[in-house]
Design an enzyme around this catalytic site. Structure first.
Site, PDB file in Angstrom:
ATOM      1  N   ARG A  88       3.086   9.885  13.896  1.00 24.33           N
ATOM      2  CA  ARG A  88       1.895   9.097  13.304  1.00 24.33           C
ATOM      3  C   ARG A  88       0.639   9.642  14.024  1.00 24.33           C
ATOM      4  O   ARG A  88       0.704   9.654  15.415  1.00 24.33           O
ATOM      5  CB  ARG A  88       1.855   7.587  13.548  1.00 24.33           C
ATOM      6  CG  ARG A  88       1.899   7.090  12.145  1.00 24.33           C
ATOM      7  CD  ARG A  88       1.859   5.756  12.051  1.00 24.33           C
ATOM      8  NE  ARG A  88       1.667   4.607  13.120  1.00 24.33           N
ATOM      9  CZ  ARG A  88       1.667   3.497  13.151  1.00 24.33           C
ATOM     10  NH1 ARG A  88       1.122   3.012  11.839  1.00 24.33           N
ATOM     11  NH2 ARG A  88       1.193   2.805  14.290  1.00 24.33           N
ATOM     12  N   THR A 141      -5.668   8.921  12.653  1.00 25.57           N
ATOM     13  CA  THR A 141      -5.667   8.903  11.075  1.00 25.57           C
ATOM     14  C   THR A 141      -4.554   7.810  10.481  1.00 25.57           C
ATOM     15  O   THR A 141      -4.438   7.332   9.280  1.00 25.57           O
ATOM     16  CB  THR A 141      -5.616   9.904  10.619  1.00 25.57           C
ATOM     17  OG1 THR A 141      -4.174  10.464  10.829  1.00 25.57           O
ATOM     18  CG2 THR A 141      -6.750  11.099  10.623  1.00 25.57           C
ATOM     19  N   ASP A 192       5.790  -0.469  19.992  1.00 25.02           N
ATOM     20  CA  ASP A 192       6.192   0.952  19.569  1.00 25.02           C
ATOM     21  C   ASP A 192       7.653   1.200  19.900  1.00 25.02           C
ATOM     22  O   ASP A 192       8.197   1.242  20.995  1.00 25.02           O
ATOM     23  CB  ASP A 192       5.384   1.885  20.446  1.00 25.02           C
ATOM     24  CG  ASP A 192       5.483   3.533  20.230  1.00 25.02           C
ATOM     25  OD1 ASP A 192       6.594   3.838  20.052  1.00 25.02           O
ATOM     26  OD2 ASP A 192       4.636   4.091  19.811  1.00 25.02           O
ATOM     27  N   ASP A 252       8.956   4.411  21.994  1.00 24.17           N
ATOM     28  CA  ASP A 252       8.370   4.060  23.623  1.00 24.17           C
ATOM     29  C   ASP A 252       9.593   3.311  24.051  1.00 24.17           C
ATOM     30  O   ASP A 252       9.787   3.455  25.219  1.00 24.17           O
ATOM     31  CB  ASP A 252       7.157   3.536  23.685  1.00 24.17           C
ATOM     32  CG  ASP A 252       6.123   4.725  23.376  1.00 24.17           C
ATOM     33  OD1 ASP A 252       6.552   5.915  23.332  1.00 24.17           O
ATOM     34  OD2 ASP A 252       4.848   4.572  23.508  1.00 24.17           O
TER      35      ASP A 252
HETATM   36  C1  PRP Z   1       7.115   5.126  14.510  1.00 25.22           C
HETATM   37  C2  PRP Z   1       8.166   4.806  13.634  1.00 25.22           C
HETATM   38  C3  PRP Z   1       7.885   5.465  12.175  1.00 25.22           C
HETATM   39  C4  PRP Z   1       6.389   5.339  12.117  1.00 25.22           C
HETATM   40  C5  PRP Z   1       5.805   4.009  11.210  1.00 25.22           C
HETATM   41  O1  PRP Z   1       6.970   6.457  14.849  1.00 25.22           O
HETATM   42  O2  PRP Z   1       9.266   5.242  14.190  1.00 25.22           O
HETATM   43  O3  PRP Z   1       8.270   6.555  12.045  1.00 25.22           O
HETATM   44  O4  PRP Z   1       5.735   5.028  13.459  1.00 25.22           O
HETATM   45  O5  PRP Z   1       4.753   4.015  11.043  1.00 25.22           O
HETATM   46  P1  PRP Z   1       4.144   4.320   9.554  1.00 25.22           P
HETATM   47  O6  PRP Z   1       4.822   3.277   8.582  1.00 25.22           O
HETATM   48  O7  PRP Z   1       2.593   3.729   9.760  1.00 25.22           O
HETATM   49  O8  PRP Z   1       3.983   5.749   9.149  1.00 25.22           O
HETATM   50  P2  PRP Z   1       6.078   7.312  15.661  1.00 25.22           P
HETATM   51  O9  PRP Z   1       4.922   7.899  14.908  1.00 25.22           O
HETATM   52  O10 PRP Z   1       5.324   6.139  16.642  1.00 25.22           O
HETATM   53  O11 PRP Z   1       6.696   8.637  16.326  1.00 25.22           O
HETATM   54  P3  PRP Z   1       7.898   8.255  17.576  1.00 25.22           P
HETATM   55  O12 PRP Z   1       9.150   7.697  16.943  1.00 25.22           O
HETATM   56  O13 PRP Z   1       8.127   9.548  17.744  1.00 25.22           O
HETATM   57  O14 PRP Z   1       7.115   7.650  18.639  1.00 25.22           O
HETATM   58  N1  URA Z   2       5.445   2.577  15.046  1.00 21.92           N
HETATM   59  C1  URA Z   2       6.031   1.610  15.849  1.00 21.92           C
HETATM   60  O1  URA Z   2       6.650   2.011  16.569  1.00 21.92           O
HETATM   61  N2  URA Z   2       5.478   0.228  15.959  1.00 21.92           N
HETATM   62  C2  URA Z   2       4.755  -0.216  14.838  1.00 21.92           C
HETATM   63  O2  URA Z   2       4.478  -1.515  15.030  1.00 21.92           O
HETATM   64  C3  URA Z   2       4.070   0.682  14.092  1.00 21.92           C
HETATM   65  C4  URA Z   2       4.359   1.922  13.904  1.00 21.92           C
END
Ligand code: PRP
Ligand code: URA
Length: 210
Positions: free
Chosen positions: A101, A105, A197, A200
């Site tokens: 994400r 944005t 997150d 993380d």
């Molecule tokens: C997180 C999560 C989803 C997304 C959800 O991933 O695992 O893929 O955010 O958010 P959304 O519904 O608003 O799209 P992230 O983008 O943090 O990536 P990562 O798992 O690599 O940290």
């Molecule tokens: N992605 C995450 O990992 N946590 C949230 O709360 C939203 C998006």
């Protein structure tokens, strides 16, 4: 269609997952355990076919899954759910979709895809623990649909109403299995109360992760 789990063990484990004091080691174990319980619920309506099996005593009717199974974790956090699903569905193949994400944005950015060619014949489980704005799930569903997948279950641990609405608007026939539906999103697009997150916390990369 939204399926929200009411299993007591899931409720208990989600509480521990939310706790900011839970470190990565325990967090990974909890994700795996909850995913296993959801895998059980989300595989309840898989198609079966009969075949004959020979016991040590006589031949009898048996059952096997009709369609191949494909798991598709969304990187990174979806990786934490794969082993749980493989425990339940050991014959599954595994594809991957890399999305993150954009922090400004909140739009998903695609950086990797890999999947078996048999998506069109398979029951597909799309694995991502967080359904927040829904941008990532809609993008992942679109990728899979464009590759021919026609039977997709989205498996999430924590969902926001905004994400559920976005997915249902884009894919009205979609089946979403979630452990819990939270009350909304904050200004940064994080689910509240949520768990922070997920990527993380699974991989120990965030400032606040233990
Ligand atoms: C997180 C999560 C989803 C997304 C959800 O991933 O695992 O893929 O955010 O958010 P959304 O519904 O608003 O799209 P992230 O983008 O943090 O990536 P990562 O798992 O690599 O940290
Ligand atoms: N992605 C995450 O990992 N946590 C949230 O709360 C939203 C998006």
């Amino acid at each position: 269609m939204l399926h929200i789990s009411d299993h007591p063990l899931i409720k208990k484990d989600i509480t521990a997952l939310r706790n900011r004091e839970t470190g990565s080691d325990e967090f990974r174990r909890l994700v795996r355990r909850i995913a296993q319980l959801i895998a059980y619920e989300a595989s309840r309506d898989l198609d079966l076919e009969q075949y004959r099996v020979q016991t040590p005593l006589e031949e009898t009717a048996g059952w096997r899954l009709t369609r191949p199974i494909i798991l598709v974790p969304v990187l990174r956090a979806g990786l934490g759910m794969v082993d749980a699903f493989l425990d339940m569905l050991p014959g599954a193949r595994v594809g991957h979709i890399g999305l993150y994400r954009d922090e400004e944005t909140l739009e998903p950015v695609e950086y990797y895809t890999s999947y078996p060619e048999t998506l069109g014949q398979a029951n597909v489980f799309l694995l991502d623990p967080m359904l927040a704005t829904g941008g990532s799930a809609v993008a992942a569903m679109r990728i899979l649909r464009n590759q021919g997948a026609n039977d997709i279950r989205l498996i999430s641990l924590v969902s926001a109403p905004e994400g559920v609405a976005a997915l249902e608007a884009a894919f009205p026939e979609a089946h979403i299995y979630t452990a819990v539906l939270d009350h909304g999103l904050n200004d940064q697009g994080y689910i509240v109360p949520g768990l922070g997150d997920a990527g993380d916390r699974i991989f120990g990369t965030g400032a606040e992760t233990g």
